[in-house]
Motif scaffolding. Structure first.
Motif, PDB file in Angstrom:
ATOM      1  N   ILE A 101       0.837  -1.200   0.000  1.00 48.49           N
ATOM      2  CA  ILE A 101       0.000   0.000   0.000  1.00 48.49           C
ATOM      3  C   ILE A 101       0.877   1.258   0.000  1.00 48.49           C
ATOM      4  CG2 ILE A 101      -1.818   1.251   1.215  1.00 48.49           C
ATOM      5  CD1 ILE A 101      -2.571  -1.542  -0.030  1.00 48.49           C
ATOM      6  N   GLN A 102       1.825   1.296   0.886  1.00 48.88           N
ATOM      7  CA  GLN A 102       2.744   2.450   0.909  1.00 48.88           C
ATOM      8  C   GLN A 102       3.696   2.333  -0.283  1.00 48.88           C
ATOM      9  OE1 GLN A 102       2.130   4.951   2.931  1.00 48.88           O
ATOM     10  NE2 GLN A 102       0.470   3.698   3.770  1.00 48.88           N
ATOM     11  N   PRO A 103       4.132   3.485  -0.796  1.00 48.96           N
ATOM     12  CA  PRO A 103       4.972   3.443  -1.999  1.00 48.96           C
ATOM     13  C   PRO A 103       6.221   2.590  -1.813  1.00 48.96           C
ATOM     14  CG  PRO A 103       4.870   5.663  -1.053  1.00 48.96           C
ATOM     15  CD  PRO A 103       3.860   4.850  -0.349  1.00 48.96           C
ATOM     16  N   THR A 104       6.429   1.708  -2.744  1.00 52.64           N
ATOM     17  CA  THR A 104       7.532   0.756  -2.647  1.00 52.64           C
ATOM     18  C   THR A 104       8.137   0.556  -4.028  1.00 52.64           C
ATOM     19  OG1 THR A 104       6.299  -0.426  -0.930  1.00 52.64           O
ATOM     20  CG2 THR A 104       8.152  -1.595  -1.941  1.00 52.64           C
ATOM     21  N   PHE A 105       9.456   0.552  -4.079  1.00 54.62           N
ATOM     22  CA  PHE A 105      10.118   0.170  -5.312  1.00 54.62           C
ATOM     23  C   PHE A 105      10.445  -1.314  -5.236  1.00 54.62           C
ATOM     24  CE2 PHE A 105      11.628   4.704  -5.111  1.00 54.62           C
ATOM     25  CZ  PHE A 105      10.979   5.146  -6.248  1.00 54.62           C
TER      26      PHE A 105
END
Length: 497
Positions: free
Chosen positions: A376-380
């Motif tokens: 959900i949280q921005p992740t690469f």
RNA sequence: GGGCCCGUAGCUCAGCUGGUAGAGCAGCGGCCUUUUAAGCCGUUGGUCCCAGGUUCGAAUCCUGGCGGGCUCACCA
């Protein structure tokens, strides 16, 4: 001829009467001094001053020899107060022939009504466009600052097919598209500030490439040849890097001949960026900075809510190698697994594996099932298997992987990036592997592009590339559940006539 | 492509287990010169998505089709 609807007929009769009265129902121009918002914002200076405004009639309350109505312009609505003894008998007769939906120009004095609404007392009323079709009537009321809408125009089919009506009647829809425009403008500014050049490359391509997807096919009559609508512009932009541009980008409409759902439209917009002498680590930093900057400038914050989920776009974003993500969320380590072992692991995880799938596809399935929806949280997500990424450069530490990342937010990828493969011999081998997949029946396998290989043979500097899905980014930043809500005219089957 | 749901007035919707349609808004006519979901009185408006079928009778039940939504599959 189809029968003319009663409501349209009535409007045509009014139109006729207006013309008989000497009124031009479609004049050429109107000089306006203020928009609705300006009148409201500058009320203190404008009170009792004369202004001219223009817009579409959105409500109408006639009271004998006076009337109140709202007109709507680009940035809102303002109430008009019409008194017969102020505007004159003739104008009042004209007014009586107007309908909701007509576009008018008003010259009059700014004032506040007894109930405190900033309004304009009309001295002149000019019809600017007669509307012949009834608009859906949406009434609203403000209670404690909240807008309560009665009988909203919400039929999705009608809204998408007649977006113009949707935009007239549903102000929040207009807001979404204004934000979309600002997102693109801000992104463009961000890239221009860094000295990258906005370019245009072919949409009609003799060989399609740059992504794994099925294309739309068309035909060029003069040359009697097959052409494809682009599925990506990657290979052309990299040719420009070969040509000596060191940073190029394009907002590209791409076309993919595949299924449609709330994340996919057959035509969609991507921003692709290529920067020479950089790698994917650098590109991750640029990506998180760019997206958070856009959020900050367009929304005023980097903390957003998407479909009830709170998301913090503030950099830095988590970096998580693909195999680690699978270990973390699926509880299996497949970093050393061969295809046989992968097949077994996937089955143990409850995934139905098809015989035609290669290891890349199996890994992608595990990821898509167990990992992606939870990010959900921005992740690469970084470092993909080689066989999934024929245009990406081999990982500097592990030749089975490539230097690639996808930014994932709210459980959905919003882009794709890599250290670009610039070794022409390796690139040829990768294309050949794709051709083998194609021969086995994989219609989405990529096509070998001799001219692109020739370009690489001249030498492309080390380059980092990025693609960002503008539609998906807009969905995220405007909290819209479907791609159709961020595309003005989403693809629909033809209407029955 | 599969599953579920939906399609009735211009818009938003009622219409239960079958008896050839109704409300609100808008429109039209009337009253009303600070209203604001304006109000009051009166009133027009329908190929009930299409085509078959069952039935004495279908908006309603059945089958097929068309269009849409959600979802799964496919798909970046």
């Amino acid at each position: 001829m189809e029968e003319i609807h009663q409501l349209i007929q009535q409007r045509r009769e009014k139109l006729k009467k207006l013309i008989e009265m000497g009124v031009n129902p479609y004049p050429y121009k109107f000089d306006r001094t203020h928009t609705s918002r300006q009148v409201k914002e500058q009320f203190d200076e404008l009170e009792n001053q004369t202004v001219s405004v223009a817009g579409r009639i959105m409500s109408n309350r006639r009271m004998g020899k006076a009337a109140f109505f709202h007109i709507q312009d680009m940035d809102g609505r303002i109430q008009i107060y019409l008194k017969k003894d102020v505007v004159g008998d003739f104008a009042f007769e004209v007014y009586k022939l107007l309908d909701i939906g007509d576009i008018v120009g008003i010259v009059g004095q700014v004032f506040k009504t007894r109930t405190g609404e900033i309004s304009i007392l009309a001295e002149k009323l000019e019809l600017l466009t007669k509307s012949l079709r009834p608009l859906p009537i949406v009434k609203e009321k403000i209670v404690d600052g909240k807008r309560i809408v009665y009988d909203p125009f919400k039929d999705k089919e009608l809204r998408y097919r007649q977006r113009y009506v949707d935009l007239i009647v549903n102000p929040e829809v207009k807001e979404v598209f204004i934000k979309r425009s600002r997102i693109m403008t801000t992104m463009r500014e961000f890239l221009n500030e860094r000295g990258y050049l906005e370019v245009e490359t072919p949409i009609l391509q003799p060989i399609y490439g740059g992504a794994s997807a099925r294309p739309f096919v068309t035909h060029h009559n003069a040359l009697d040849m097959k052409l494809y609508l682009r599925i990506a512009n990657e290979l052309y932009l990299k040719r420009l890097i070969v040509g000596g541009f060191e940073g190029v980008y394009e907002f590209a409409k791409d076309f993919r001949n595949e299924g449609m759902d709330r994340f996919h439209n057959p035509e969609f917009t991507q921003m692709e960026l290529y920067v020479a002498y950089k790698d994917y680590h650098w590109m991750m930093e640029l990506t998180e900075e760019m997206i958070s900057t856009i959020a900050e400038k367009v929304l005023g914050t980097t903390k957003i809510t998407y479909q009830g989920q709170e998301i913090d776009l503030t950099p830095p974003w988590r970096r998580l190698p693909l195999f680690e993500s699978i270990r973390e969320y699926a509880g299996v380590d497949i970093s050393q697994a061969d295809e046989e072992q992968l097949r077994k692991v996937a089955k143990d995880l409850g995934i139905e594996v098809e015989d035609s799938w290669g290891s890349g596809k199996i890994i992608d399935e595990i990821f898509g099932e167990f990992v992606e929806p939870r990010l959900i949280q921005p992740t690469f997500i970084t470092d993909y298997p080689l066989e999934m990424s024929p245009l990406a450069k081999k990982h500097r530490e592990n030749p089975r992987l490539v230097e690639r990342f996808e930014p994932i937010i709210a459980g959905k990828e919003i882009g794709n990036a890599f250290s670009e493969l610039n070794d022409p011999i390796d690139q040829r081998e990768r294309f050949e592997a794709q051709m083998e997949l194609r021969a086995k029946g994989d219609e989405e396998a990529q096509v070998l592009d001799e001219d692109f290989l020739r370009a690489l043979e001249y030498g492309m500097p080390p380059t980092a590339g990025l693609g960002i899905g503008i539609d998906r980014l807009t969905m995220l930043l405007t909290d819209q559940p479907s791609i159709r809500d961020v595309i003005f005219f989403p693809h629909m089957r033809p209407e029955k006539s």
